[in-house]
Scaffold this motif. Structure first.
Motif, mmCIF file in Angstrom:
data_model
loop_
_atom_site.group_PDB
_atom_site.id
_atom_site.type_symbol
_atom_site.label_atom_id
_atom_site.label_comp_id
_atom_site.label_asym_id
_atom_site.label_seq_id
_atom_site.Cartn_x
_atom_site.Cartn_y
_atom_site.Cartn_z
ATOM 1 N N CYS A 182 0.821 -1.209 0.000
ATOM 2 C CA CYS A 182 0.000 0.000 0.000
ATOM 3 C C CYS A 182 0.857 1.261 0.000
ATOM 4 O O CYS A 182 0.352 2.357 -0.192
ATOM 5 N N THR A 183 2.158 1.095 0.218
ATOM 6 C CA THR A 183 3.075 2.219 0.306
ATOM 7 C C THR A 183 4.139 2.092 -0.781
ATOM 8 O O THR A 183 4.773 1.054 -0.913
ATOM 9 N N VAL A 184 4.295 3.168 -1.561
ATOM 10 C CA VAL A 184 5.280 3.174 -2.636
ATOM 11 C C VAL A 184 6.345 4.217 -2.309
ATOM 12 O O VAL A 184 6.026 5.376 -2.084
ATOM 13 N N PRO A 185 7.608 3.792 -2.284
ATOM 14 C CA PRO A 185 8.676 4.739 -1.954
ATOM 15 C C PRO A 185 9.284 5.397 -3.192
ATOM 16 O O PRO A 185 9.250 4.844 -4.296
ATOM 17 N N ASP A 186 9.840 6.563 -2.986
ATOM 18 C CA ASP A 186 10.671 7.240 -3.967
ATOM 19 C C ASP A 186 11.745 7.944 -3.153
ATOM 20 O O ASP A 186 11.466 8.390 -2.037
ATOM 21 N N TYR A 187 12.943 8.028 -3.669
ATOM 22 C CA TYR A 187 14.022 8.623 -2.883
ATOM 23 C C TYR A 187 15.119 9.142 -3.794
ATOM 24 O O TYR A 187 15.190 8.792 -4.970
ATOM 25 N N THR A 188 15.969 9.975 -3.222
ATOM 26 C CA THR A 188 17.106 10.527 -3.940
ATOM 27 C C THR A 188 18.058 9.382 -4.290
ATOM 28 O O THR A 188 18.563 8.696 -3.400
ATOM 29 N N LYS A 189 18.272 9.178 -5.577
ATOM 30 C CA LYS A 189 19.111 8.065 -6.043
ATOM 31 C C LYS A 189 20.587 8.461 -6.136
ATOM 32 O O LYS A 189 21.460 7.621 -6.021
ATOM 33 N N ASP A 190 20.863 9.737 -6.376
ATOM 34 C CA ASP A 190 22.245 10.201 -6.492
ATOM 35 C C ASP A 190 22.876 10.308 -5.110
ATOM 36 O O ASP A 190 22.180 10.569 -4.128
ATOM 37 N N PRO A 191 24.203 10.143 -5.032
ATOM 38 C CA PRO A 191 24.869 10.333 -3.738
ATOM 39 C C PRO A 191 24.611 11.750 -3.206
ATOM 40 O O PRO A 191 24.641 12.720 -3.960
ATOM 41 N N ILE A 192 24.345 11.830 -1.910
ATOM 42 C CA ILE A 192 24.095 13.116 -1.260
ATOM 43 C C ILE A 192 25.411 13.522 -0.595
ATOM 44 O O ILE A 192 25.896 12.830 0.307
ATOM 45 N N LEU A 193 25.975 14.608 -1.051
ATOM 46 C CA LEU A 193 27.274 15.046 -0.558
ATOM 47 C C LEU A 193 27.177 15.550 0.882
ATOM 48 O O LEU A 193 26.096 15.942 1.335
ATOM 49 N N PRO A 194 28.295 15.524 1.616
ATOM 50 C CA PRO A 194 28.274 16.014 3.002
ATOM 51 C C PRO A 194 27.679 17.423 3.090
ATOM 52 O O PRO A 194 27.997 18.299 2.285
ATOM 53 N N GLY A 195 26.759 17.614 4.040
ATOM 54 C CA GLY A 195 26.095 18.896 4.233
ATOM 55 C C GLY A 195 24.893 19.119 3.334
ATOM 56 O O GLY A 195 24.135 20.067 3.532
ATOM 57 N N GLN A 196 24.680 18.256 2.347
ATOM 58 C CA GLN A 196 23.565 18.407 1.410
ATOM 59 C C GLN A 196 22.346 17.615 1.882
ATOM 60 O O GLN A 196 22.435 16.782 2.766
ATOM 61 N N LYS A 197 21.208 17.928 1.252
ATOM 62 C CA LYS A 197 19.943 17.288 1.614
ATOM 63 C C LYS A 197 19.424 16.422 0.471
ATOM 64 O O LYS A 197 19.693 16.676 -0.689
ATOM 65 N N GLY A 198 18.669 15.407 0.858
ATOM 66 C CA GLY A 198 17.985 14.543 -0.089
ATOM 67 C C GLY A 198 16.566 14.309 0.405
ATOM 68 O O GLY A 198 16.171 14.856 1.447
ATOM 69 N N LYS A 199 15.798 13.504 -0.329
ATOM 70 C CA LYS A 199 14.399 13.276 0.040
ATOM 71 C C LYS A 199 14.038 11.802 -0.056
ATOM 72 O O LYS A 199 14.539 11.068 -0.909
ATOM 73 N N ILE A 200 13.135 11.415 0.829
ATOM 74 C CA ILE A 200 12.493 10.106 0.762
ATOM 75 C C ILE A 200 10.996 10.388 0.787
ATOM 76 O O ILE A 200 10.496 11.028 1.721
ATOM 77 N N THR A 201 10.284 9.952 -0.223
ATOM 78 C CA THR A 201 8.842 10.166 -0.307
ATOM 79 C C THR A 201 8.138 8.824 -0.155
ATOM 80 O O THR A 201 8.502 7.853 -0.818
ATOM 81 N N LEU A 202 7.136 8.785 0.730
ATOM 82 C CA LEU A 202 6.290 7.600 0.873
ATOM 83 C C LEU A 202 4.895 7.965 0.400
ATOM 84 O O LEU A 202 4.294 8.916 0.897
ATOM 85 N N LYS A 203 4.378 7.220 -0.583
ATOM 86 C CA LYS A 203 3.037 7.433 -1.132
ATOM 87 C C LYS A 203 2.143 6.304 -0.617
ATOM 88 O O LYS A 203 2.438 5.139 -0.821
ATOM 89 N N PHE A 204 1.040 6.688 0.023
ATOM 90 C CA PHE A 204 0.165 5.731 0.706
ATOM 91 C C PHE A 204 -1.210 5.704 0.047
ATOM 92 O O PHE A 204 -1.818 6.747 -0.190
ATOM 93 N N ASP A 205 -1.714 4.503 -0.242
ATOM 94 C CA ASP A 205 -3.056 4.305 -0.782
ATOM 95 C C ASP A 205 -3.925 3.714 0.329
ATOM 96 O O ASP A 205 -3.708 2.586 0.760
#
Length: 161
Positions: free
Chosen positions: A104-127
């Motif tokens: 019921c939950t589909v993930p999406d996330y930053t696939k590229d390496p996240i450099l020190p001090g930088q931000k990335g995202k993880i998204t959870l989509k829920f049905d």
């Protein structure tokens, strides 16, 4: 009769020669296949994912939040939430996999390496189509950090339409 006795061995020899089997047609062609690994237990599969995630130089991660509450939502609504991750270490952060607890939950996330001090995202989509009432769901985040997997979760109170 004498001619018949002479002909029988000749006919038999001809039958053997004329019906000679083509050996190449019946040869079994065996191709090497890649070895299939036997089915793994959940614990073995998880350990393998952790090992793969930690095979890169380790770093540190900070989450904007580890748990999110959608509050009251209508049954059938599709909701998503973005968890912000920050690389607080000295090596690039590599998120190798985000594994939700159910379909019921589909993930999406930053696939590229996240450099020190930088931000990335993880998204959870829920049905929410198949749920009623209070639900709590989680996903495991596999990355090159010491304490993998990192668990993120969300909750919702699903109301009838």
């Amino acid at each position: 009769m004498k001619n018949f006795i002479k002909i029988v061995p000749l006919v038999a020899a001809m039958a053997l020669v004329s019906c000679k089997k083509d050996q190449t047609a019946d040869q079994l062609i065996v191709q090497e296949e890649t070895a299939l690994t036997p089915p793994q237990s959940v614990e073995d599969a998880q350990a393998e994912m952790v090992q793969a995630a930690q095979s890169k130089p380790l770093t540190n991660i900070a989450l904007s939040e580890a748990q999110f509450d959608f509050g009251k939502i209508k049954k059938g609504d599709q909701k998503e939430h973005v968890y912000e991750v920050t690389n607080t270490g000295e090596n690039p952060l590599i998120i190798s996999q985000v594994k939700p607890g159910c379909g019921c939950t589909v993930p999406d996330y930053t696939k590229d390496p996240i450099l020190p001090g930088q931000k990335g995202k993880i998204t959870l989509k829920f049905d929410s189509s198949n749920f009623d009432g209070l639900v709590n769901k989680q996903a495991e985040v596999y990355a090159n950090v010491e304490k993998a997997p990192i668990v993120i979760s969300f909750s919702a109170d699903i109301q009838p339409k």
